[in-house]
Design a protein around this motif. Structure first.
Motif, PDB file in Angstrom:
ATOM      1  N   GLN A   2       0.836  -1.198   0.000  1.00 44.74           N
ATOM      2  CA  GLN A   2       0.000   0.000   0.000  1.00 44.74           C
ATOM      3  C   GLN A   2       0.873   1.251   0.000  1.00 44.74           C
ATOM      4  N   ASN A   3       0.312   2.332  -0.512  1.00 42.93           N
ATOM      5  CA  ASN A   3       0.966   3.626  -0.458  1.00 42.93           C
ATOM      6  C   ASN A   3       0.946   4.089   0.996  1.00 42.93           C
ATOM      7  N   SER A  24      -3.964   1.722  -3.319  1.00 39.92           N
ATOM      8  CA  SER A  24      -3.024   0.799  -3.938  1.00 39.92           C
ATOM      9  C   SER A  24      -2.182   1.543  -4.965  1.00 39.92           C
ATOM     10  N   ALA A  36      -8.824  -0.041  -4.948  1.00 40.87           N
ATOM     11  CA  ALA A  36      -8.436  -0.926  -3.848  1.00 40.87           C
ATOM     12  C   ALA A  36      -7.640  -0.098  -2.857  1.00 40.87           C
ATOM     13  N   SER A  37      -8.055  -0.117  -1.585  1.00 38.11           N
ATOM     14  CA  SER A  37      -7.360   0.698  -0.595  1.00 38.11           C
ATOM     15  C   SER A  37      -7.623   0.205   0.819  1.00 38.11           C
TER      16      SER A  37
END
Length: 109
Positions: A2-3, A24, A36-37
């Motif tokens: 993930q970021n 993402s 997506a997160s």
């Protein structure tokens, strides 16, 4: 992966309070996935009631406690719970606890 630099968002989908969104870093332009997160809702914060006209969404709760609201009902949200919103349905999520409500959100066409 993930970021680790979140986007800070206020009043998501007409909800209240603040959310931290760890999106993402993988491009989602190909295939059915569009988002997506990992999302962290602050205590008392919510994602407002919204309708999924053209896509579907899954929430997977990691930690915290909240209230999942959907067409015609609501239920408690706890770690380990998974909620699916199909095309044409509406849903919302509220953090009812004193710590962040952490969940994964995945949207697909």
């Amino acid at each position: 992966m993930q970021n680790e630099r979140p986007e800070i968002a206020a009043n998501l989908r007409g909800g209240i309070g603040e959310a931290r969104i760890f999106a993402s870093p993988i491009p989602l332009s190909c295939g059915p996935l569009t988002f997506a997160s990992r999302i962290e809702l602050a205590p008392g914060a919510s994602i407002g009631l919204h309708r999924h006209e053209d896509d579907e969404e899954v929430y997977a709760v990691v930690s915290g406690e909240g209230l999942y609201i959907y067409d015609g009902g609501e239920c408690p949200a706890h770690a380990g719970d998974i909620f699916t919103t199909k095309k044409g349905m509406s849903h919302a999520l509220k953090n009812c606890g004193g710590v962040p409500l952490i969940f994964f959100a995945v949207v697909a066409k």
